[in-house]
Design a protein around this motif. Structure first.
Motif, PDB file in Angstrom:
ATOM      1  N   VAL A  24     -19.333 -32.860   1.779  1.00  0.00           N
ATOM      2  CA  VAL A  24     -19.932 -31.585   2.165  1.00  0.00           C
ATOM      3  C   VAL A  24     -18.989 -30.463   1.751  1.00  0.00           C
ATOM      4  O   VAL A  24     -17.769 -30.651   1.674  1.00  0.00           O
ATOM      5  CB  VAL A  24     -20.212 -31.503   3.681  1.00  0.00           C
ATOM      6  CG1 VAL A  24     -21.205 -32.553   4.109  1.00  0.00           C
ATOM      7  CG2 VAL A  24     -18.917 -31.647   4.476  1.00  0.00           C
ATOM      8  N   ALA A  33     -23.854 -26.034   8.674  1.00  0.00           N
ATOM      9  CA  ALA A  33     -22.995 -26.327   7.525  1.00  0.00           C
ATOM     10  C   ALA A  33     -21.524 -26.307   7.931  1.00  0.00           C
ATOM     11  O   ALA A  33     -20.724 -27.137   7.466  1.00  0.00           O
ATOM     12  CB  ALA A  33     -23.255 -25.322   6.403  1.00  0.00           C
ATOM     13  N   ARG A  36     -20.825 -29.626   9.772  1.00  0.00           N
ATOM     14  CA  ARG A  36     -20.673 -30.730   8.825  1.00  0.00           C
ATOM     15  C   ARG A  36     -19.290 -30.724   8.183  1.00  0.00           C
ATOM     16  O   ARG A  36     -18.689 -31.780   7.961  1.00  0.00           O
ATOM     17  CB  ARG A  36     -21.733 -30.633   7.725  1.00  0.00           C
ATOM     18  CG  ARG A  36     -23.170 -30.833   8.170  1.00  0.00           C
ATOM     19  CD  ARG A  36     -24.095 -30.500   7.002  1.00  0.00           C
ATOM     20  NE  ARG A  36     -25.503 -30.665   7.322  1.00  0.00           N
ATOM     21  CZ  ARG A  36     -26.500 -30.212   6.554  1.00  0.00           C
ATOM     22  NH1 ARG A  36     -26.210 -29.566   5.418  1.00  0.00           N
ATOM     23  NH2 ARG A  36     -27.753 -30.400   6.904  1.00  0.00           N
ATOM     24  N   ALA A  37     -18.798 -29.526   7.879  1.00  0.00           N
ATOM     25  CA  ALA A  37     -17.526 -29.400   7.165  1.00  0.00           C
ATOM     26  C   ALA A  37     -16.309 -29.623   8.054  1.00  0.00           C
ATOM     27  O   ALA A  37     -15.189 -29.718   7.538  1.00  0.00           O
ATOM     28  CB  ALA A  37     -17.436 -28.015   6.523  1.00  0.00           C
ATOM     29  N   PHE A  42     -18.064 -36.548   8.032  1.00  0.00           N
ATOM     30  CA  PHE A  42     -18.224 -36.235   6.613  1.00  0.00           C
ATOM     31  C   PHE A  42     -16.909 -35.810   5.962  1.00  0.00           C
ATOM     32  O   PHE A  42     -16.908 -35.222   4.894  1.00  0.00           O
ATOM     33  CB  PHE A  42     -19.268 -35.131   6.440  1.00  0.00           C
ATOM     34  CG  PHE A  42     -20.562 -35.420   7.146  1.00  0.00           C
ATOM     35  CD1 PHE A  42     -21.345 -36.491   6.765  1.00  0.00           C
ATOM     36  CD2 PHE A  42     -20.987 -34.633   8.206  1.00  0.00           C
ATOM     37  CE1 PHE A  42     -22.534 -36.779   7.428  1.00  0.00           C
ATOM     38  CE2 PHE A  42     -22.173 -34.903   8.873  1.00  0.00           C
ATOM     39  CZ  PHE A  42     -22.949 -35.986   8.475  1.00  0.00           C
ATOM     40  N   GLN A 106     -27.411 -34.378   9.262  1.00  0.00           N
ATOM     41  CA  GLN A 106     -27.079 -35.141   8.062  1.00  0.00           C
ATOM     42  C   GLN A 106     -27.223 -34.283   6.806  1.00  0.00           C
ATOM     43  O   GLN A 106     -28.204 -33.548   6.665  1.00  0.00           O
ATOM     44  CB  GLN A 106     -27.979 -36.368   7.950  1.00  0.00           C
ATOM     45  CG  GLN A 106     -27.749 -37.417   9.017  1.00  0.00           C
ATOM     46  CD  GLN A 106     -26.426 -38.141   8.849  1.00  0.00           C
ATOM     47  OE1 GLN A 106     -25.853 -38.171   7.767  1.00  0.00           O
ATOM     48  NE2 GLN A 106     -25.934 -38.731   9.930  1.00  0.00           N
ATOM     49  N   PRO A 107     -26.275 -34.372   5.875  1.00  0.00           N
ATOM     50  CA  PRO A 107     -26.347 -33.556   4.655  1.00  0.00           C
ATOM     51  C   PRO A 107     -27.625 -33.770   3.846  1.00  0.00           C
ATOM     52  O   PRO A 107     -28.121 -32.829   3.220  1.00  0.00           O
ATOM     53  CB  PRO A 107     -25.109 -34.014   3.864  1.00  0.00           C
ATOM     54  CG  PRO A 107     -24.154 -34.482   4.903  1.00  0.00           C
ATOM     55  CD  PRO A 107     -25.004 -35.122   5.963  1.00  0.00           C
ATOM     56  N   HIS A 108     -28.171 -34.996   3.863  1.00  0.00           N
ATOM     57  CA  HIS A 108     -29.364 -35.246   3.049  1.00  0.00           C
ATOM     58  C   HIS A 108     -30.613 -34.561   3.596  1.00  0.00           C
ATOM     59  O   HIS A 108     -31.660 -34.566   2.940  1.00  0.00           O
ATOM     60  CB  HIS A 108     -29.611 -36.746   2.890  1.00  0.00           C
ATOM     61  CG  HIS A 108     -29.902 -37.478   4.173  1.00  0.00           C
ATOM     62  ND1 HIS A 108     -31.129 -37.421   4.790  1.00  0.00           N
ATOM     63  CD2 HIS A 108     -29.128 -38.279   4.947  1.00  0.00           C
ATOM     64  CE1 HIS A 108     -31.102 -38.161   5.887  1.00  0.00           C
ATOM     65  NE2 HIS A 108     -29.903 -38.681   6.014  1.00  0.00           N
TER      66      HIS A 108
END
Length: 233
Positions: A24, A33, A36-37, A42, A106-108
């Motif tokens: 990510v 975002a 996630r980072a 991730f 989830q990134p997807h």
């Protein structure tokens, strides 16, 4: 996309550091975002150990047995048992905010909608307020709740529905909530790992679920509480 189902191969990939989690990008602000980072889930290998240690330190403050007792006494009015984990951690979050962020974690799933970023901003305030521990610890707290939300709810619901002498173990063996996970090969190709086929409901290796004992405790408490409620009618 290749799906790996052979149990030995799934385990080998999960425990091989050459196979990495979806990457990510760095992100500012306090939206999904950004979360996630800044969570271990991730993170690159370089950051993963430190970020996972933060999550494990939070979980270490909550005994699974206490969660089991709280879930046993639970009698509705909440969105699944995960708010009990939030209470035990001392995090004044709204279950609805956790649910919204979980759907887009989830990134997807792509770029999060505005409602998810707004919910994430409220979670950031709730989980940072009064602690003064910085962004990574805040992200660790939120990540624990978001990652636990849907799998723990499903585990508890399915175990309650199944009943019997060992419903949680049976659910984990037959219909575990997390059926698959993703990795990238050393050459950068994405692969799907079939956790159900490999009988690894909580994963394996460096990214194995750190809160598996807490999830099981919540589900077992929900089963016990439902059984007691039924006996009292």
């Amino acid at each position: 996309m290749l799906t790996v189902t052979d149990p030995a191969r799934v385990y080998a990939i999960l425990t091989d550091p050459r196979y990495t989690v979806p990457a990510v990008a760095d992100a500012a602000g306090s939206g999904v975002a950004w979360l996630r980072a800044n969570v271990a889930r991730f993170a690159t290998p370089r950051r993963h150990r430190r970020l996972r240690a933060l999550a494990e330190a939070e979980l270490a403050t909550v005994a699974p047995g206490a969660l089991r007792s709280a879930a046993c006494a639970w009698r509705g009015g909440r969105t699944g048992p995960v708010p009990l984990l939030a209470e035990a951690l001392g995090l004044p979050v709204a279950a609805e905010d956790v649910a919204v962020v979980a759907r887009h974690y989830q990134p997807h799933t792509g770029v999060p909608p505005g409602e998810a970023d707004n919910a994430m901003s409220r979670l950031a305030v709730a989980c940072r307020g009064g602690y003064g521990d910085g962004d990574e610890r805040t992200a660790a707290r939120i990540g624990l709740l978001v990652q636990a939300y849907e799998p723990t709810n499903l585990l508890a619901e399915r175990a309650v529905r199944r009943g019997g002498s060992a419903p949680v173990a049976e659910v984990l063996a037959a219909e575990a909530p997390v059926r698959e996970t993703r990795r990238f090969t050393p050459t950068g190709e994405p692969v799907v790992l079939d956790l159900a086929a490999a009988a690894l409901p909580f994963g394996a290796g460096a990214h194995a679920c750190p809160g598996w004992a807490h999830a099981v405790a919540l589900a077992e408490g929900m089963v016990e509480g439902t059984a007691q409620e039924g006996e009292g009618r």
